[in-house]
Write a protein that holds these residues in place. Structure first.
Motif, PDB file in Angstrom:
ATOM      1  N   ILE A   1       6.993  67.998  40.748  1.00 55.94           N
ATOM      2  CA  ILE A   1       6.769  67.881  41.169  1.00 55.94           C
ATOM      3  C   ILE A   1       9.205  67.602  40.852  1.00 55.94           C
ATOM      4  O   ILE A   1       9.668  67.143  41.306  1.00 55.94           O
TER       5      ILE A   1
ATOM      6  N   ASN B   1      12.030  67.339  43.140  1.00 51.66           N
ATOM      7  CA  ASN B   1      13.398  65.643  42.233  1.00 51.66           C
ATOM      8  C   ASN B   1      14.672  66.950  42.393  1.00 51.66           C
ATOM      9  O   ASN B   1      15.778  66.521  42.582  1.00 51.66           O
ATOM     10  N   ALA B   2      14.926  67.978  41.367  1.00 51.63           N
ATOM     11  CA  ALA B   2      15.787  68.782  40.939  1.00 51.63           C
ATOM     12  C   ALA B   2      17.250  68.788  42.706  1.00 51.63           C
ATOM     13  O   ALA B   2      17.859  69.117  43.216  1.00 51.63           O
TER      14      ALA B   2
ATOM     15  N   ASP C   1      19.144  71.497  36.975  1.00 50.91           N
ATOM     16  CA  ASP C   1      20.203  71.262  38.515  1.00 50.91           C
ATOM     17  C   ASP C   1      21.161  70.779  37.861  1.00 50.91           C
ATOM     18  O   ASP C   1      21.422  70.397  37.041  1.00 50.91           O
TER      19      ASP C   1
ATOM     20  N   LYS D   1      23.915  64.835  40.222  1.00 48.38           N
ATOM     21  CA  LYS D   1      24.425  63.747  39.718  1.00 48.38           C
ATOM     22  C   LYS D   1      23.938  63.307  38.718  1.00 48.38           C
ATOM     23  O   LYS D   1      24.962  62.483  37.926  1.00 48.38           O
ATOM     24  N   GLY D   2      23.289  63.402  38.431  1.00 42.34           N
ATOM     25  CA  GLY D   2      22.603  63.812  36.800  1.00 42.34           C
ATOM     26  C   GLY D   2      21.898  62.010  37.003  1.00 42.34           C
ATOM     27  O   GLY D   2      22.063  60.762  37.840  1.00 42.34           O
ATOM     28  N   ILE D   3      22.163  61.673  35.267  1.00 38.11           N
ATOM     29  CA  ILE D   3      20.771  60.090  35.436  1.00 38.11           C
ATOM     30  C   ILE D   3      21.593  59.694  34.511  1.00 38.11           C
ATOM     31  O   ILE D   3      21.837  60.362  32.938  1.00 38.11           O
TER      32      ILE D   3
ATOM     33  N   ARG E   1      12.775  53.888  40.490  1.00 36.81           N
ATOM     34  CA  ARG E   1      14.069  54.256  41.202  1.00 36.81           C
ATOM     35  C   ARG E   1      15.573  54.261  40.932  1.00 36.81           C
ATOM     36  O   ARG E   1      15.758  52.887  40.960  1.00 36.81           O
TER      37      ARG E   1
ATOM     38  N   ASP F   1      17.908  54.392  42.360  1.00 35.82           N
ATOM     39  CA  ASP F   1      19.169  54.316  43.507  1.00 35.82           C
ATOM     40  C   ASP F   1      18.168  53.958  44.546  1.00 35.82           C
ATOM     41  O   ASP F   1      17.713  55.358  45.956  1.00 35.82           O
TER      42      ASP F   1
ATOM     43  N   GLY G   1      11.565  59.045  48.664  1.00 35.46           N
ATOM     44  CA  GLY G   1      10.979  58.910  47.641  1.00 35.46           C
ATOM     45  C   GLY G   1      10.619  57.974  47.200  1.00 35.46           C
ATOM     46  O   GLY G   1      10.240  56.473  48.080  1.00 35.46           O
ATOM     47  N   THR G   2       9.488  57.500  46.044  1.00 32.97           N
ATOM     48  CA  THR G   2       7.952  56.938  46.172  1.00 32.97           C
ATOM     49  C   THR G   2       8.544  56.207  44.470  1.00 32.97           C
ATOM     50  O   THR G   2       8.289  54.881  44.258  1.00 32.97           O
TER      51      THR G   2
ATOM     52  N   LEU H   1       7.402  57.393  42.089  1.00 32.87           N
ATOM     53  CA  LEU H   1       5.973  57.608  41.687  1.00 32.87           C
ATOM     54  C   LEU H   1       5.620  58.692  40.619  1.00 32.87           C
ATOM     55  O   LEU H   1       4.718  59.375  40.234  1.00 32.87           O
ATOM     56  N   GLY H   2       6.465  59.756  41.327  1.00 29.27           N
ATOM     57  CA  GLY H   2       6.392  61.470  40.902  1.00 29.27           C
ATOM     58  C   GLY H   2       6.700  61.846  39.560  1.00 29.27           C
ATOM     59  O   GLY H   2       5.659  62.345  39.140  1.00 29.27           O
TER      60      GLY H   2
ATOM     61  N   ALA I   1       6.394  59.167  37.621  1.00 24.18           N
ATOM     62  CA  ALA I   1       5.211  58.899  36.393  1.00 24.18           C
ATOM     63  C   ALA I   1       3.460  59.770  35.976  1.00 24.18           C
ATOM     64  O   ALA I   1       2.640  59.768  35.514  1.00 24.18           O
TER      65      ALA I   1
ATOM     66  N   PHE J   1      15.161  68.918  32.877  1.00 23.50           N
ATOM     67  CA  PHE J   1      13.488  68.859  32.325  1.00 23.50           C
ATOM     68  C   PHE J   1      13.075  69.789  31.318  1.00 23.50           C
ATOM     69  O   PHE J   1      12.979  70.355  32.100  1.00 23.50           O
TER      70      PHE J   1
HETATM   71  P1  ADP Z   1      11.173  59.524  43.448  1.00 20.27           P
HETATM   72  O1  ADP Z   1       9.649  59.792  44.100  1.00 20.27           O
HETATM   73  O2  ADP Z   1      12.013  57.984  43.826  1.00 20.27           O
HETATM   74  O3  ADP Z   1      11.993  61.109  43.086  1.00 20.27           O
HETATM   75  P2  ADP Z   1      10.673  59.883  40.661  1.00 20.27           P
HETATM   76  O4  ADP Z   1       9.500  58.954  39.764  1.00 20.27           O
HETATM   77  O5  ADP Z   1      10.252  62.081  40.476  1.00 20.27           O
HETATM   78  O6  ADP Z   1      10.689  59.253  41.601  1.00 20.27           O
HETATM   79  O7  ADP Z   1      11.811  59.694  40.581  1.00 20.27           O
HETATM   80  C1  ADP Z   1      11.974  58.786  39.958  1.00 20.27           C
HETATM   81  C2  ADP Z   1      13.868  58.649  39.615  1.00 20.27           C
HETATM   82  O8  ADP Z   1      14.304  59.432  39.060  1.00 20.27           O
HETATM   83  C3  ADP Z   1      14.458  58.885  40.966  1.00 20.27           C
HETATM   84  O9  ADP Z   1      13.851  58.196  41.661  1.00 20.27           O
HETATM   85  C4  ADP Z   1      15.296  59.184  40.629  1.00 20.27           C
HETATM   86  O10 ADP Z   1      16.599  58.486  40.566  1.00 20.27           O
HETATM   87  C5  ADP Z   1      15.818  60.103  39.375  1.00 20.27           C
HETATM   88  N1  ADP Z   1      15.650  61.372  39.273  1.00 20.27           N
HETATM   89  C6  ADP Z   1      14.707  62.213  39.238  1.00 20.27           C
HETATM   90  N2  ADP Z   1      15.077  63.276  39.227  1.00 20.27           N
HETATM   91  C7  ADP Z   1      15.828  63.228  38.810  1.00 20.27           C
HETATM   92  C8  ADP Z   1      17.119  64.419  38.967  1.00 20.27           C
HETATM   93  N3  ADP Z   1      16.734  65.437  39.078  1.00 20.27           N
HETATM   94  N4  ADP Z   1      18.332  64.368  38.884  1.00 20.27           N
HETATM   95  C9  ADP Z   1      18.849  63.025  39.334  1.00 20.27           C
HETATM   96  N5  ADP Z   1      18.194  61.877  39.329  1.00 20.27           N
HETATM   97  C10 ADP Z   1      16.898  62.288  39.395  1.00 20.27           C
END
Ligand code: ADP
Length: 251
Positions: free
Chosen positions: A152, A156-157, A182, A185-187, A201, A203, A212-213, A215-216, A218, A243
């Motif tokens: 996961i 995501n990265a 990574d 774009k950052g959070i 999510r 965006d 994306g769902t 749920l990853g 979580a 992370f």
């Molecule tokens: P998803 O299935 O949408 O990827 P996650 O639960 O894995 O769901 O992640 C939730 C949200 O966190 C993502 O929709 C994304 O917006 C943000 N996110 C997760 N990992 C990253 C990352 N490495 N860089 C930027 N945003 C991230």
């Protein structure tokens, strides 16, 4: 179930029982409310793909199959929405499964992480740097679930950045640390507090496009907690995200 005889109890004991009872009620209420939110969020998430599938099916029924372009577009949409529903259901089941008590075993994280990195490198043709401190990083756990966390975080990265991804595994005294970094774009600070919530999510539209769902993370957090570990994020908008997974080292 044991019946309690309150008549023989002192006032202090009764007071203590009242406190315990109220704590239990609060706990049950909170669990019930969380369950309700989950069911309502899950239904909401499933509604969109169901209605897309339904509207394409109705369109084909109305217009027939003469227009090849329309048939192709409809089938592709139905196929991809069915994939989405499948992923949602699998992930929801995975969240429920994490709660099961299974026998933990000694797991060496080094080959497990290395294998996952190699799989992603092949599948996505992206640069993933893997640094390790040792060939043996042993924790007590469930290998398939630990692999899911690593999967996961790397997924995501790669999804939310374009450049290089760095994975680092190291041991510190009594813990093992896995960092997945990574330069994407950052959070924002505000979103960092919510990304571990189910279905959250940043965006929605973009995350949906990348499959994306919400749920990853979580799932990753719930598995980490079941392994007595911690999963944290540090990120700067425009600079990237890191992370950190910490797990107790098995001696
Ligand atoms: P998803 O299935 O949408 O990827 P996650 O639960 O894995 O769901 O992640 C939730 C949200 O966190 C993502 O929709 C994304 O917006 C943000 N996110 C997760 N990992 C990253 C990352 N490495 N860089 C930027 N945003 C991230």
């Amino acid at each position: 179930w044991k019946k309690i005889n309150v008549e023989s109890r002192s006032k202090d004991e009764l007071y203590e029982m009242e406190m315990t009872f109220n704590e239990m009620i609060d706990f049950l209420k909170e669990s019930y409310e969380k369950q309700e939110v989950f069911v309502s969020d899950a239904s909401h998430e499933l509604k969109t793909p169901i209605s897309i599938v339904k509207s394409y099916a109705q369109l084909l029924k109305r217009r027939g199959t003469g227009d090849q372009e329309l048939v192709k577009e409809s089938l592709e949409a139905i196929d991809s929405e069915a994939d989405r529903m499948q992923k949602l259901v699998e992930q929801m089941l995975s969240l429920a499964k994490n709660k099961q008590d299974r026998e933990k075993e000694s797991v060496n994280l080094t080959p497990l992480v290395e294998q996952t990195v190699l799989t992603f490198q092949k599948a996505y043709d992206r640069e993933i740097q893997f640094k390790r401190e040792s060939d043996e990083c042993i924790v007590q756990g469930l290998p398939d679930q630990l692999q899911q966390v690593v999967y996961i975080l790397i997924d995501n990265a790669l999804k939310y950045s374009q450049g290089e991804v760095e994975v680092e595994l190291s041991g510190r005294d009594t813990v093992i640390e896995l960092t997945v970094k990574d330069y994407g774009k950052g959070i924002s600070q505000k979103d960092q507090n919510r990304i571990f919530d189910r279905f959250y999510r940043v965006d929605k539209a973009r995350s949906r496009d990348t499959g994306g769902t919400g749920l990853g993370l979580a799932i990753a957090k719930s598995i980490t907690e079941a392994h007595h570990g911690e999963l944290t994020v540090s990120s700067k908008v425009g600079e990237g995200t890191s992370f950190l997974l910490t797990l107790p080292l098995s001696q």
